[in-house]
Design a protein around this motif. Structure first.
Motif, short mmCIF file in Angstrom:
data_model
loop_
_atom_site.label_atom_id
_atom_site.label_comp_id
_atom_site.label_asym_id
_atom_site.label_seq_id
_atom_site.Cartn_x
_atom_site.Cartn_y
_atom_site.Cartn_z
N TRP A 303 0.78 -1.30 0.06
CA TRP A 303 0.04 0.06 -0.23
C TRP A 303 1.04 1.30 -0.12
O TRP A 303 2.08 1.34 0.54
N HIS A 304 0.43 2.33 -0.59
CA HIS A 304 1.00 3.61 -0.42
C HIS A 304 -0.08 4.52 -1.09
O HIS A 304 -1.21 4.48 -1.49
N THR A 305 0.49 5.73 -0.83
CA THR A 305 -0.34 7.17 -1.27
C THR A 305 0.73 8.16 -1.98
O THR A 305 1.99 7.73 -1.75
N SER A 306 0.17 9.12 -2.61
CA SER A 306 1.27 10.09 -3.01
C SER A 306 1.73 11.19 -2.17
O SER A 306 1.95 12.26 -2.51
N TRP A 307 1.00 11.19 -0.87
CA TRP A 307 1.32 12.12 0.01
C TRP A 307 2.70 11.75 0.83
O TRP A 307 3.13 10.68 0.90
N ILE A 308 3.66 12.66 1.20
CA ILE A 308 4.73 12.53 2.14
C ILE A 308 4.56 13.56 3.28
O ILE A 308 4.20 14.75 3.15
N ASN A 309 4.47 13.09 4.50
CA ASN A 309 3.94 13.78 5.62
C ASN A 309 4.87 14.48 6.32
O ASN A 309 6.14 14.20 6.49
N SER A 310 4.50 15.99 6.62
CA SER A 310 5.50 16.79 7.59
C SER A 310 5.09 16.51 8.97
O SER A 310 5.96 16.82 9.72
N GLN A 311 3.71 15.95 9.23
CA GLN A 311 3.40 15.77 10.86
C GLN A 311 2.36 14.58 10.71
O GLN A 311 1.26 14.86 10.35
N SER A 312 2.84 13.32 10.93
CA SER A 312 1.77 12.26 11.07
C SER A 312 1.01 12.44 12.14
O SER A 312 1.55 12.66 13.12
N ALA A 313 -0.16 11.83 12.10
CA ALA A 313 -0.98 11.59 13.21
C ALA A 313 -0.40 10.36 14.05
O ALA A 313 0.08 9.53 13.29
N THR A 314 -0.88 10.44 15.26
CA THR A 314 -0.52 9.34 15.97
C THR A 314 -1.36 8.18 15.58
O THR A 314 -2.50 8.14 15.32
#
Length: 768
Positions: A303-314
């Motif tokens: 699985w993946h998405t095209s987002w790269i996170n600056s701040q992931s949720a817990t």
């Protein structure tokens, strides 16, 4: 791997990057004289400018609709741009192929177009839709939306194409959020609104739906044909807490004798979203894990998405506290190089999605695309064989800009096209086609050939019989997808969204039966339960036994399913075929939104609620109950008893059904797994003859190119592909069987008599 759609085609230059010859000028907001020097258009037979406001297309075999014109023409009229009329002499006509004509006009900028189609038919297509097959008297939006609740007419996979029982198809070539008013406002008009600079619509004559669908998919692109192993069952979970759970799925599936070829690891699995590095706090030794699953005859899909996170949720998933980095280690590099979609002031657009906040790769930037593909290559190097492209439903909000200058209104659905295409390029180049893309969001793009990439899944359905978001809606959505040129659609087996902490075994059993007659079976649920857990509520093994029965049948039908997929890649004909697709003039077939043809010969009527009785409509023809052998005349509806382990299933009398033996556990070749203990596809081929003696005139080409011609008491097999043939008369008794003039031994089995022989190039079988 045969590629029938061109997913890596060069994109049309954006409006910002070139000047288009204008038909509509800002001087008055209306149509202006065409620029001097434009080449004269070749006349098109049957397409004329009827008057300054109306275009007429003659429809062969037009079905007259009451309350509309009684003539043979289809009328398109009242073309507008930004509320001002566009005369028909500013529309351009082109014959693209027999029965295919294009109408275009170009404005000075992106703006709102409108036109009307004089029609009052029944309308099918417009993408994966969960509520109904016939879109008459509804307004349908061409908008990809992530919707975990009741779906209604929303979709992850909008396709701006429909077919009308009047006898034509219409494709609006757009990736924008267009709307289709299908006689909701006017009982005699289809009203289409679309933001665009260049208006492009393509009309297809029929009148038969299969012909229209074939002509549409020839223009918009057809499905890529995935490798054999992708058509075997998939084992997945909402999340694997650790390596041991992955190994449980690998080993217990084999120990229980359940066929499967794919392990799907969904989110989370990386050190952060989306770093493309296996998380060592989750997987003790990812390389060893991948080696083991490959050695057991599985392929790995991630699985993946095209987002790269600056701040992931817990992480909300159990067991992941403190195991993931909140700031993706590759975020700063992408931001510093300008690889993200941007705000108007040139900064990375930061948005919120269900895993936190981050930025989206700008796939219109060639450098960003190459960088992102290099990120994905990190896990291809570890052994990933495919990818699940999640998200991408036009998730950007507010004012954004793209590197190629495309207006954000035109990126509404195009973003998913670019995302999927970038992934498919890796599958073709790095995996040499021996990989699979499993996508949630798609649409057509006339410039990138993006229709119907490979396998698609239908988003977040509920694990229930709910008519708003449960099993009934999944069946309808898959049939809509097929009517829209998306032939390889499936849904999470059992429904993804959980209802309680454990699965309802009845829902699981009925969903299993339906899923067995879909392109592929893919288990995924928020409960993280596998078939060996489904009986926890009730005890015993009934749900597991039903799964074993139908997953084994599904696997054995691989040659039949793959041949249907080959047909889809050649003609656009889906594997799951709504009855109306081949019976458009049959009123009862038009009404059937929860039964379908599966390939050319099976009719499937899944049970979609707690009731063990359902009404089944059989179109004209002679049918055979696949479980009992009973012969039934078609053209009527009948009540059918369906105990919990029985799917109402019928097959055309006289059909030849290609299969493989039921002991095959994987479609991954032994040469790739190195495992001789797990039974893989070998040279044995089963052909079931339906209807016993007296049936005749079936002609089949199997997935390896053998041609089978059935006579009254004979079968001829032609083709150079050698095989050990098992020929079975399902529920039939035969005597004196000969192959190429020599008698062979007739054996008795629970499903009918059978014989075995080796086929080389030509085999002639006769029996009494």
């Amino acid at each position: 791997m045969q590629v029938m759609g061109l997913l890596s085609a060069v994109l049309l230059a954006s409006c910002a990057g070139r000047t288009l010859a204008q038909d509509v000028s800002p001087a008055s907001g209306a149509a202006q004289a065409a620029p001097a020097g434009r080449a004269a258009e070749a006349p098109i037979d049957g397409l004329v400018r009827k008057d300054p406001y109306t275009v007429a297309l003659t429809l062969p075999g037009k079905h007259m609709a009451r309350g509309v014109d009684a003539g043979p023409e289809l009328l398109l009229n009242d073309f507008e741009f930004e509320g001002q009329p566009v005369m028909t002499d500013k529309l351009h006509f082109k014959q693209l192929a027999p029965g295919v004509v294009e109408i275009t006009s170009v404005a000075y900028s992106v703006g709102d177009w409108r036109f009307r189609v004089r029609d009052a038919g029944n309308y099918y297509g417009l993408g994966e839709r969960f509520d109904t097959l016939n879109h008459s008297h509804t307004i349908v939006m061409n908008s990809s939306q992530d919707n975990a609740g009741s779906k209604g007419s929303t979709t992850y996979q909008p396709i701006p194409f429909f077919m009308s029982t009047t006898g034509y198809g219409l494709w609006l070539d757009t990736t924008s959020e267009a709307s289709f008013d299908m006689n909701a406002t006017s009982g005699s008009d289809v009203i289409v609104d679309v933001p665009a600079q260049k208006l492009r619509l393509v009309l297809f004559t029929g009148p038969e739906f299969p012909k229209i669908l074939e002509r549409f998919t020839a223009q918009a692109g057809r499905a890529i044909l995935p490798p054999y192993w992708a058509f075997a069952p998939w084992m997945g979970r909402d999340y694997h807490q650790n390596q041991a759970q992955v190994l449980e799925d690998v080993d217990k599936t084999r120990a229980l004798g359940l066929p499967a070829s794919v392990i799907l690891i969904d989110s989370p699995w990386t050190t952060s979203y989306n770093s493309y590095k296996f998380n060592p706090k989750q997987f003790d030794d990812a390389a060893a894990m991948v080696k083991h699953l490959h050695g057991e005859g599985y392929k790995l899909v991630l699985w993946h998405t095209s987002w790269i996170n600056s701040q992931s949720a817990t992480p909300y998933e159990k067991g992941f506290e403190g195991k993931m980095e909140p700031h993706a280690e590759n975020y700063d590099e992408a931001a510093g190089n300008g690889f993200f979609v941007k705000t108007p002031d040139g900064k990375p657009y930061v948005g919120r999605w269900w895993k936190g906040t981050g930025s989206m790769i700008d796939f219109t930037n060639p450098s960003a695309k190459r960088w992102w593909q290099d990120q994905v290559r990190q896990v291809i190097a570890v052994g990933a064989d495919g990818f699940k492209d999640d998200d991408a439903e036009g998730s950007f909000q507010g004012e954004v800009k793209f590197a190629d200058g495309t207006d954000k209104r035109l990126m509404r659905n195009r973003y998913a096209v670019l995302y999927n295409n970038a992934m498919e390029e890796l599958i073709q180049k790095d995996l040499k086609g021996n990989g699979v893309l499993f996508a949630r969001s798609v649409t057509t793009d006339g410039h990138a050939g993006a229709n119907g990439i490979g396998f698609l899944w239908g988003g977040d359905n509920e694990s229930s019989f709910s008519p708003e978001n449960g099993l009934p809606t999944a069946v309808t959505a898959g049939l809509n997808a097929g009517m829209s040129g998306l032939p390889l659609w499936t849904a999470d087996l059992g429904g993804y969204l959980k209802v309680g902490e454990t699965q309802d075994p009845l829902v699981q059993m009925r969903w299993t039966e339906y899923s067995a007659f879909s392109p592929t079976m893919e288990i995924l649920s928020q409960t993280n339960q596998q078939p060996w857990n489904w009986d926890e509520k009730t005890g015993g093994t009934k749900a597991l036994d039903v799964y074993r029965k139908y997953v084994t049948l599904h696997m054995s039908l691989f040659p039949y399913r793959y041949a249907a997929a080959q047909e889809a890649a050649k003609t656009g004909m889906p594997i799951m075929r709504a009855l109306v697709l081949t019976n458009q003039n049959d009123d009862r077939a038009r009404m059937a939104k929860d039964e379908y043809m599966f390939g050319p010969d099976f009719l499937v009527a899944p049970v979609l609620d707690e009731n063990p009785l359902r009404i089944v409509y059989l179109p004209e023809g002679d049918w055979v109950d696949y479980w009992t052998g009973a012969r039934i005349a078609g053209g009527r509806s009948l009540p059918v008893d369906a105990p919990v382990d029985v799917l109402p299933l019928y097959v055309r009398a006289g059909a030849v059904i290609p299969k493989i033996p039921e002991d095959v556990m994987t479609l991954v070749p032994q040469s790739e797994s190195g495992n001789s203990k797990v039974k893989s596809l070998d040279d044995r081929r089963v052909y079931e003859l339906i209807g016993g003696a007296g049936a005749a005139d079936a002609n089949v080409t199997d997935f390896e190119g053998r041609k089978l011609s059935r006579g009254v008491n004979s079968l001829k097999i032609s083709g150079d592909s050698a095989a050990h043939v098992i020929l079975r008369w399902r529920f039939g008794k035969v005597n004196n069987v000969s192959v190429d003039g020599s008698q062979v031994k007739v054996q008795n089995g629970p499903d009918g008599d059978f014989v075995e022989f080796d086929h080389l190039k030509e085999s002639a079988v006769a029996w009494q």
